[in-house]
Design an enzyme around this catalytic site. Structure first.
Site, short mmCIF file in Angstrom:
data_model
loop_
_atom_site.label_atom_id
_atom_site.label_comp_id
_atom_site.label_asym_id
_atom_site.label_seq_id
_atom_site.Cartn_x
_atom_site.Cartn_y
_atom_site.Cartn_z
N ASP A 5 0.87 -1.17 0.00
CA ASP A 5 0.00 0.00 0.00
C ASP A 5 0.91 1.23 0.00
O ASP A 5 1.86 1.28 0.78
CB ASP A 5 -0.85 0.00 1.29
CG ASP A 5 -2.26 0.45 1.04
OD1 ASP A 5 -2.43 1.53 0.47
OD2 ASP A 5 -3.18 -0.29 1.43
N ASP B 69 -3.12 4.64 -2.37
CA ASP B 69 -4.19 5.17 -1.52
C ASP B 69 -4.72 6.51 -2.06
O ASP B 69 -3.93 7.39 -2.43
CB ASP B 69 -3.60 5.38 -0.11
CG ASP B 69 -4.65 5.61 0.95
OD1 ASP B 69 -5.44 4.70 1.20
OD2 ASP B 69 -4.66 6.72 1.52
N GLU C 70 -6.69 3.72 -5.77
CA GLU C 70 -7.95 3.88 -5.05
C GLU C 70 -8.53 5.22 -5.47
O GLU C 70 -7.91 6.27 -5.28
CB GLU C 70 -7.74 3.87 -3.53
CG GLU C 70 -9.06 3.92 -2.80
CD GLU C 70 -8.93 4.27 -1.32
OE1 GLU C 70 -9.75 3.79 -0.54
OE2 GLU C 70 -8.03 5.05 -0.96
N HIS D 195 -10.42 -3.30 3.91
CA HIS D 195 -10.26 -2.88 5.31
C HIS D 195 -11.08 -1.63 5.61
O HIS D 195 -11.09 -1.17 6.75
CB HIS D 195 -8.77 -2.64 5.60
CG HIS D 195 -8.22 -1.46 4.87
ND1 HIS D 195 -7.94 -1.49 3.52
CD2 HIS D 195 -7.94 -0.20 5.27
CE1 HIS D 195 -7.49 -0.29 3.15
NE2 HIS D 195 -7.48 0.50 4.19
N ASP D 196 -11.75 -1.07 4.61
CA ASP D 196 -12.57 0.13 4.81
C ASP D 196 -14.07 -0.16 4.78
O ASP D 196 -14.88 0.77 4.72
CB ASP D 196 -12.28 1.16 3.71
CG ASP D 196 -10.91 1.80 3.86
OD1 ASP D 196 -10.38 1.81 4.99
OD2 ASP D 196 -10.38 2.30 2.85
#
Ligand code: TEU
Length: 663
Positions: free
Chosen positions: A148, A258, A317, A391-392
Site C-alpha cells: 500500500d 491510496d 484507489e 479494510h474500509d
C-alpha cells in the site's frame, strides 16, 4: 414466480449509463428494466480489445490486514513473522498476490495510513528485513507482494512535515499545503481567526489545522495528524517517486495507491458549495477529488516509477467518483496512468446524504444495475477490479445478506460466486474466504478503534445535541447505531479466527486484549473448522478460484451480458459470460475447454424461486450442464442425474443459491 418477502423499500431505479462504446450489432436486445436496452449479441470489438495480457488480470489478489492476520509474539497485534508462518494457508486458497495494507512506520492514528517513514516498517509488524523475507517466502509459492502506498498525505510525525512546519522559509515548506487563516468579526463582534476555506475533512471537522508556530493552517483531508502533501511541488513529487522505487527495488510487485485521485487540489482552494446549511464546514469531494493536474501527476508517476519495472502493477484507489468517463481516464491503457482502480460506487448504495452512518434505502435492481454498469462500461479498452470487501468496509455477508446465522454460509457462497464470475481482477479481503460477519452488536461502539468511526460518531452526537438543544446522553442515536453495525470499518478489521480456542481464537497468545475486538462467533466461523469441512465457505472459494482459472476466456476476459428479465427487483440476477469472438469454444459436458457460461444468483432469502432458462442470442440452447452450484447439485436446482438441464426449463433456486451453467 413465488411471492417475494422484501426487506427493501422499492425506490426509483437507478439508471444505467449506456454511453457504451459497443454498438449493438444483432437483433436480440434486452431491457435493463429502465426502458433502456442493451444488446446481448456478440459485440463488435475494436482492435483495442486485445491488449497484451498481463499476469495481474487473471490473478486473484488477497488483501491482508497486517494487524489482524496472525500475531507471532503475543502482543495482541498481527505482524510479518505471523504472516510468514501462514504462507502455506495463503497458497492453499489459490491466490496469486497479496496486497499488504499499510505497514510502513506510522504514528498509528489511522492504522498505518499516516506514514512517518516510507522506507521503514512499523516496529509492531517487524523490520525491513522481515519484509524482504516475506517477499522471498511468498515468491517460493509464486505469490507476489503488492504494498500500500499512501502519498496523498503523510503523518505529522514524518521528517518532511517536521521540517515543513518549522518555518515559512524552510525548503520543505512548500511540500505541504499551508495557508494564512481569515480574520473576521464573529457574530458576537469579536475578531476571530477562521480557516482558509470551508472544506470538511473526510474524518470530520474542518480540513484545516492551525499551527501556532508559523501562524498558518495546513490542509489535512483526513485526521489532523495526516497533513496533505503538495503535489504541485516538483521536488516533492520526485521525492515520492524515490520512495516508491525503494520498495520496487526490493522486489515488491507493485502498489495499491491510496486515494490517488486526491493528489491535485485546485490552486485557489475555493470554498465548497453549501450542501448542509446547518454546518460551518462543507463536503469538498468534488474539489479535492480528480483535481486539475491529477492525470499529469499520475502519468509522470507511471513514467518515473512503474514503467521502469516491467510487469509491475498499479492499482489506484479512486474515491467519490461514480462517473464512468472520469474513471476511464485513469485506466485506458493509452493514457499510461494506472492498470486498474478501486471505486466505491457500489458502496454508496446504502449511504444517506449525510454519510455512511445515515441510511439510504436501496433495492435489488440498483445492485444489479451497478454491477452491470461497471461490467459493461469498463469492458473495452480498460480494466477493472472486482471487490466486495476491504479494510474500509463492513463484511459483505452482513451488508448484502439478511444478517441471519442460518443463511450466512449461503450468502457468503453466493457472493463468492458473484465476484468470481465477473470480468476484471478479483480481490478477496482476509476473512471473506471464510464468510466472516460483522462484529456482534453486543460489542459497544466505544470499543471500535477506528478514527473514522469515532470521529463520525462523535460529530453526529455533538451536532444532534446542539441542534436539539439537549445534552449528548439524551440524543437518540439508534438509527446511526444500526448503520455503524453495518458499515463501520472496524468490522473488517477484527482479528482473523484461526481456531475456536479462547481467548483469541488462535490469532494471538496475548494475555490481555487484542488491539481490536475479536468477534464473538469464532465457535461457528474459524479457519480450522472450515479446513476440515468439504462444504465450507473456504473450500467453496478454493473451488471458485480453480474454476475461474480453468475458464479465463469467459470468466476473466469474456463479455458480460445481463439477462434482461432479471434486471428488476426480483430475486434472481442472471448474466452470461462469453469468450470473445475468435476464442475456440468447447461444447458438451466432457470437454473442459472454453465455453459460454450462464450465471444464476438468487440474491434473496426466498426459497424455491423459479427461473426459466433463457434462449440465448444465438438461438435455442439444447441443454446446459451444471458447472457449479452453491448448494448440492440436486438440491434446489432440478438437475438430471447426468448434471444436465434443458433450455426453456424452469429451475428452482433455494435461498441465496447460485448456479453456474455451461453450454
Ligand atoms: O481510504 C479512503 C477513504 O476515503 C476511506 O476513508 C473510505 O472512503 C471510507 O473509509 C469509507 O467509509 C483510504 C484508506 O483505504 C483508508 O484506510 C484510510 O483511512 C484513508 O485512505 C486515508 O489514508
Amino acid at each position: 414466480m413465488c411471492h417475494i418477502k422484501r426487506s427493501f423499500s422499492f425506490q426509483k431505479l437507478l439508471s444505467i449509463n449506456v454511453s457504451n462504446p459497443f454498438r449493438p450489432t444483432a437483433n436480440h436486445s434486452i431491457s435493463n428494466g429502465l426502458g433502456r436496452h442493451y444488446n446481448c449479441s456478440s459485440r463488435s470489438l475494436s482492435s483495442k480489445m486485445a491488449p497484451t495480457r498481463k499476469w495481474w488480470q487473471t490473478a486473484t489478489i488477497y488483501e491482508l490486514y497486517p494487524s489482524s492476520f496472525a500475531d507471532s509474539n503475543g502482543d495482541g497485534v498481527g505482524d510479518i513473522p505471523g504472516i510468514i508462518s501462514r504462507i502455506p494457508y495463503l497458497a492453499s486458497i489459490g491466490i496469486n498476490a497479496v496486497w499488504l495494507a499499510a505497514c510502513n512506520k506510522s504514528s498509528g492514528v489511522d492504522m498505518g495510513y499516516d506514514v512517518s517513514d516510507y522506507r521503514d516498517i512499523d516496529s509492531q509488524y517487524g523490520t525491513v528485513n522481515d519484509m524482504e523475507k516475506l517477499i522471498a517466502e511468498l515468491g517460493k509459492h509464486h505469490i507476489s507482494l503488492i504494498m500500500d502506498m499512501v502519498v496523498n498525505h503523510t503523518s505529522s510525525e514524518h521528517a518532511w512535515f517536521k521540517e515543513s512546519r518549522s518555518s515559512t522559509t524552510n525548503p520543505k515548506r512548500n511540500w505541504y499545503i499551508w495557508r494564512k487563516g481569515i480574520t473576521m468579526r464573529s457574530p458576537d463582534g469579536q475578531l476571530k481567526r477562521y480557516p482558509p476555506n470551508n472544506w470538511e475533512s473526510i474524518f470530520k471537522g474542518s480540513a484545516w489545522e492551525y499551527d501556532e508556530r508559523t501562524d498558518e493552517y495546513y490542509l489535512r483531508m483526513f485526521a489532523k495528524q495526516q497533513p496533505d502533501l503538495n503535489w504541485d511541488c516538483e521536488e516533492l513529487r520526485e521525492a515520492v517517486f524515490r520512495e516508491m522505487r525503494f520498495w520496487l527495488d526490493k522486489g515488491v510487485a507493485g502498489f495499491r495507491m491510496d486515494v490517488i485521485n486526491m493528489i491535485s487540489k485546485p490552486e485557489s482552494l475555493p470554498d465548497a458549495p453549501v450542501s448542509n446549511d446547518k454546518s460551518a464546514v462543507q463536503k469538498a469531494d468534488d474539489l479535492v477529488c480528480n483535481g486539475p493536474r491529477v492525470h499529469e501527476y499520475i502519468q509522470k508517476m507511471r513514467r518515473e516509477v512503474f514503467d521502469r519495472y516491467p510487469d509491475s502493477v498499479s492499482i489506484g484507489e479512486v474515491i467519490c467518483t461514480g462517473q464512468v468517463d472520469r474513471i476511464r481516464q485513469y485506466v485506458e491503457p493509452d493514457r499510461r496512468e494506472l492498470d486498474m482502480v478501486y471505486t466505491y460506487d457500489l458502496f454508496g448504495l446504502d449511504c444517506g446524504p449525510h454519510g455512511k452512518f445515515t441510511r439510504r434505502p436501496w433495492v435489488l435492481s440498483e445492485l444489479k444495475s451497478n454491477v452491470t454498469k461497471w461490467q459493461l462500461e469498463l469492458f473495452e479498452n480498460a480494466w477493472q477490479t472486482i471487490w466486495l470487501e476491504s479494510h474500509d468496509s463492513g463484511r459483505s455477508v452482513t451488508r448484502f445478506g439478511d444478517g441471519t446465522q442460518e443463511n450466512r454460509e449461503k450468502v457468503a457462497k453466493m457472493l463468492a460466486m458473484l465476484t468470481s464470475t465477473l470480468q476484471g481482477t478479483l480481490f478477496i479481503y482476509q476473512g471473506q474466504e471464510i464468510g466472516m460477519a460483522n462484529l456482534s452488536p453486543e460489542i459497544p461502539i466505544s470499543e471500535y478503534p477506528d478514527v473514522e468511526t469515532q470521529n463520525t460518531w462523535n460529530e453526529m452526537l455533538r451536532s444532534r445535541a446542539e441542534s436539539a438543544g439537549i445534552s449528548e446522553p439524551e440524543v437518540d442515536m439508534s438509527d446511526a447505531l444500526k448503520e455503524a453495525h453495518l458499515k463501520a470499518r472496524d468490522h473488517a478489521r477484527a482479528p482473523l479466527p484461526w481456531t475456536s480456542e479462547p481467548p483469541h481464537s488462535g490469532f494471538s497468545t496475548a494475555t490481555g486484549k487484542t488491539w481490536s475486538p475479536m468477534n464473538t462467533d469464532s465457535h461457528v466461523c474459524n479457519i480450522a473448522a472450515q479446513q476440515q469441512d468439504p462444504n465450507s465457505v473456504l473450500n467453496f472459494w478454493r473451488k471458485r478460484l480453480q474454476i475461474r482459472k480453468k475458464y479465463p476466456e469467459a470468466l476473466v476476459y469474456g463479455s458480460f451480458e445481463p439477462v434482461s428479465s432479471t434486471m428488476n427487483d426480483e430475486p434472481i440476477f442472471a448474466y452470461w459470460r462469453k469468450p470473445l469472438p475468435g476464442v475456440e469454444k468447447a461444447r458438451g459436458q466432457e470437454n473442459d475447454g472454453n465455453r459460454d457460461v450462464l450465471v444464476l444468483l438468487n440474491l434473496t432469502a426466498n426459497d424455491g424461486v423459479e427461473f426459466e432458462l433463457p434462449i440465448s442470442c444465438e438461438g435455442k440452447r439444447e441443454r446446459y450442464f451444471v458447472l457449479d452450484s452453491t448448494a448440492g447439485m440436486t438440491e434446489g436446482l432440478k438437475v438430471r442425474e447426468s448434471g444436465l438441464v434443458s433450455s426453456m426449463e424452469k429451475v428452482k433456486l433455494e435461498a441465496y443459491q447460485g448456479v453456474v451453467l455451461g453450454f
